[in-house]
Design an enzyme around this catalytic site. Structure first.
Site, mmCIF file in Angstrom:
data_model
loop_
_atom_site.group_PDB
_atom_site.id
_atom_site.type_symbol
_atom_site.label_atom_id
_atom_site.label_comp_id
_atom_site.label_asym_id
_atom_site.label_seq_id
_atom_site.Cartn_x
_atom_site.Cartn_y
_atom_site.Cartn_z
ATOM 1 N N GLU A 51 -2.723 13.042 31.702
ATOM 2 C CA GLU A 51 -3.198 12.988 30.314
ATOM 3 C C GLU A 51 -4.209 14.094 29.999
ATOM 4 O O GLU A 51 -4.252 14.589 28.872
ATOM 5 C CB GLU A 51 -3.825 11.618 30.009
ATOM 6 C CG GLU A 51 -2.830 10.477 29.967
ATOM 7 C CD GLU A 51 -2.651 9.775 31.298
ATOM 8 O OE1 GLU A 51 -1.970 8.731 31.338
ATOM 9 O OE2 GLU A 51 -3.194 10.283 32.325
ATOM 10 N N PHE A 113 -5.980 -6.395 30.619
ATOM 11 C CA PHE A 113 -5.402 -5.358 31.477
ATOM 12 C C PHE A 113 -5.306 -4.037 30.723
ATOM 13 O O PHE A 113 -4.779 -3.959 29.630
ATOM 14 C CB PHE A 113 -4.007 -5.791 31.958
ATOM 15 C CG PHE A 113 -3.310 -4.755 32.782
ATOM 16 C CD1 PHE A 113 -3.788 -4.417 34.045
ATOM 17 C CD2 PHE A 113 -2.182 -4.111 32.303
ATOM 18 C CE1 PHE A 113 -3.149 -3.455 34.812
ATOM 19 C CE2 PHE A 113 -1.535 -3.152 33.057
ATOM 20 C CZ PHE A 113 -2.023 -2.814 34.314
ATOM 21 N N GLN A 114 -5.842 -3.000 31.310
ATOM 22 C CA GLN A 114 -5.869 -1.644 30.757
ATOM 23 C C GLN A 114 -6.541 -1.585 29.384
ATOM 24 O O GLN A 114 -6.175 -0.779 28.528
ATOM 25 C CB GLN A 114 -4.463 -1.037 30.700
ATOM 26 C CG GLN A 114 -3.900 -0.722 32.083
ATOM 27 C CD GLN A 114 -2.658 0.148 32.045
ATOM 28 O OE1 GLN A 114 -1.912 0.147 31.081
ATOM 29 N NE2 GLN A 114 -2.429 0.899 33.127
ATOM 30 N N LYS A 163 -1.750 -2.535 20.064
ATOM 31 C CA LYS A 163 -0.302 -2.527 20.298
ATOM 32 C C LYS A 163 0.465 -3.322 19.249
ATOM 33 O O LYS A 163 1.542 -2.901 18.801
ATOM 34 C CB LYS A 163 0.017 -3.063 21.693
ATOM 35 C CG LYS A 163 1.503 -2.986 22.005
ATOM 36 C CD LYS A 163 1.856 -3.326 23.429
ATOM 37 C CE LYS A 163 3.363 -3.182 23.658
ATOM 38 N NZ LYS A 163 3.752 -3.476 25.052
ATOM 39 N N MET A 467 -18.183 31.569 40.959
ATOM 40 C CA MET A 467 -19.382 31.665 40.130
ATOM 41 C C MET A 467 -20.549 30.900 40.744
ATOM 42 O O MET A 467 -21.695 31.366 40.720
ATOM 43 C CB MET A 467 -19.098 31.160 38.711
ATOM 44 C CG MET A 467 -20.259 31.373 37.750
ATOM 45 S SD MET A 467 -20.715 33.108 37.573
ATOM 46 C CE MET A 467 -19.556 33.643 36.321
#
Length: 561
Positions: A51, A113-114, A163, A467
């Protein structure tokens, strides 16, 4: 007509002219993905490997095209994986709409959940964000999000959709997006008159260009303004290409790794005309000593940037393109021959230099510039390679240098490169990475090969975090704490395993042939360039020092620093 939330989302995206989405599916967005399947001939979905890659790809697409970039992720970890990309876009004022799914309304706030409060998490790094719990609010929310992302100073907007909202139905009616007008009601004729008076009275002006000039597409007006003002020009990382790096007025980048000419010019000038820059600490160095001999005129669309980091003598707040138009219409042509002669003498005296032996980052960038005639889009990760890319590739046009400036996000460039190429199929698009950065999101090579997106990934492989090692070398007594990458990772084999064509360059003589072939192939290519571990970016300003205290390797060796 009655449509589901998912159908409304897709129809609203089509309203906004969205042709590409970067994302990754999951349970909370299954309804959305089912609808995208039905519209795949109208909206292209690029399935990234992670993602974060999707958010960076949307960012690169937006920066290189000027359109709104769109990314999509599921709830919980899918949503949180977007956060770094959203923050990157926020810091650099990139128009993005990030769409996330969430659990059903009756499960919100129950540690389902999630489930995660992504709106709360992203509140500090978005222009605005929304949680949609009612399908009747969805269409208007999407339209507002796109408007906010593009209006004034652009930035990312998050839409979190429960959802069940994506399954519920409501009435939908197509709406044509409003024309977004440039902001002109925030400055007056008197503001313009004061700015012109300051310019006319100046004997030693410098024009300092930031990312705002790119965002507002003000490059034509800027170039006219430079001619009228007859002043040398310097820029930031974000401002590159707004004024051509090949123009004789150009003095190089300003700040920590800016040229001596740019840093000395700003220190000596009597008027600093700042066009779309927020005075980042990497540019100003010690702010108490920054441009201390000059009056400062700041032109910016965001009033919050006025007097935030550096106190200015006058500000014109508004769209940069429109402000410059207004000034150009009334500004008599100025002449500053003595000042320009002095600055041009500094350009000859203090050119950018790199070692003429072995394979180096600047050499490869010069070769890429030569082989592409400077017409490529360059994306970068963050570190030494990023600074070399800013110094040694002369950007002639805006939206051709795509890099993470404000947040400094390692792992940004490869996703951004994919997004930029998707948005600019006719351009050669090259990502410059260090080996440390490449490791972070190198799985996006699989995205490029899955869709045969013909990007070129160049790795400056010096087997260290370059760096950080440079700072450890100069300021930490050469204590190289966890910055040496002395393992056996073979990037050529990894790239080949993901389906890309891969090369390894170990010496100068091999570079031109490999780079030329990579450009001609029109397939995903990875090039592993083996560089010395201790090459450094020069010039440099030590942290906390004034920009005129810029020093080079020669200064260090001569004991002048």
């Amino acid at each position: 007509m009655q449509l589901t939330g998912s159908q409304i989302l897709v129809e609203c995206l089509k309203e906004q002219g969205v042709d590409t989405i970067f994302g990754y599916p999951g349970g909370a967005v299954l309804n959305i993905y089912d609808e995208l399947y039905r519209h795949q001939d109208e909206i292209r979905h690029i399935l990234t490997s992670h993602e974060q890659g999707a958010s960076h790809a949307a960012d690169g697409y937006a920066r290189s095209t000027g359109k709104v970039g769109v990314c999509l992720a599921t709830s919980g970890p899918g949503a949180t994986n977007l956060v770094t990309g959203i923050a990157t876009a926020y810091m650099d004022s990139v128009p993005m709409v990030a769409i996330t799914g969430n659990v059903a309304v009756n499960l919100l706030g129950k540690d389902s959940f999630q489930e995660v409060d992504i709106a709360g998490i992203t509140m500090p790094v978005t222009k605005h964000n929304y949680i949609v719990k009612d399908v009747t609010q969805l269409a208007d929310t999407i339209r507002k999000a796109f408007l906010i992302a593009q209006t004034g100073r652009p930035g990312p907007v998050l839409i979190d959709i429960a959802k069940d909202v994506t399954a519920n139905k409501t009435e939908y009616q197509r709406v044509t997006p409003p024309i977004i007008n440039r902001i002109t009601d925030t400055f007056t004729a008197e503001d313009i008159s004061t700015a012109i008076s300051m310019i006319v009275e100046s004997k030693k002006p410098v024009i300092f260009v930031g990312g705002g000039a790119v965002i507002s597409d003000a490059w034509i007006e800027l170039r006219e303004f430079v001619k009228r003002t007859d002043a040398p020009v310097t820029d930031t990382l974000m401002g590159k290409g707004a004024f051509s790096g090949e123009d004789t007025y150009y003095t190089g980048m300003l700040g920590m790794h800016g040229t001596k000419t740019a840093n000395y010019s700003v220190t000596e000038c009597d008027l600093l005309i700042t066009v779309g820059s927020r005075f980042s600490d990497r540019v100003t160095g010690n702010t108490a000593r920054f441009a201390r001999n000059a009056k400062i005129l700041q032109i910016d669309v965001d009033p919050a940037e006025i007097n935030k980091n550096v106190l200015v003598d006058h500000a014109v707040i508004g769209d940069i393109k429109e402000v410059l138009k207004a000034i150009n219409n009334r500004l008599p042509e100025q002449k500053h021959k003595d000042w320009l002669d002095h600055v041009m003498d500094m350009k000859k005296k203090y050119p950018l230099k790199y070692h003429e032996r072995g394979l180096t980052g600047p050499f490869i960038l010069n070769k890429l510039y030569e082989l592409t005639n400077g017409e490529a889009i360059i994306t970068t990760e963050v570190g030494q390679h990023q600074m070399w890319s800013a110094q040694y590739f002369n950007y002639k046009y805006p939206r051709t240098f795509i890099t993470s400036g404000g947040l400094g996000t390692m792992g940004y460039g490869l996703g951004a490169c994919i997004g930029a190429k998707v948005g600019n199929t006719d351009k050669t698009v090259i990502n410059i990475a260090g080996d440390g950065c490449f490791r972070m999101n190198m799985n996006e090579i699989a995205t490029a090969t899955r869709y045969n997106i013909p990007i070129i990934q160049v790795i400056f492989n010096n087997h260290v975090l370059g760096m950080v090692r440079q700072w450890q070398s100069l300021f930490y007594g050469e204590r190289y704490s966890y910055t040496t990458l002395n393992d056996s990772v073979d990037f050529v084999k990894l790239a080949e395993a993901m389906g890309a064509k891969a090369y390894r360059i170990t010496k100068r003589e091999e570079a031109e042939t490999v780079l030329k072939e990579a450009i001609s192939l029109n397939i995903p290519v990875v090039i592993d360039c083996q560089l010395e571990s201790d090459d450094k970016v020069w010039p440099m300003v030590a942290p906390g020092a004034a920009i005129e205290e810029v020093f080079t390797e020669e200064d260090l060796e001569a004991g002048n620093k």
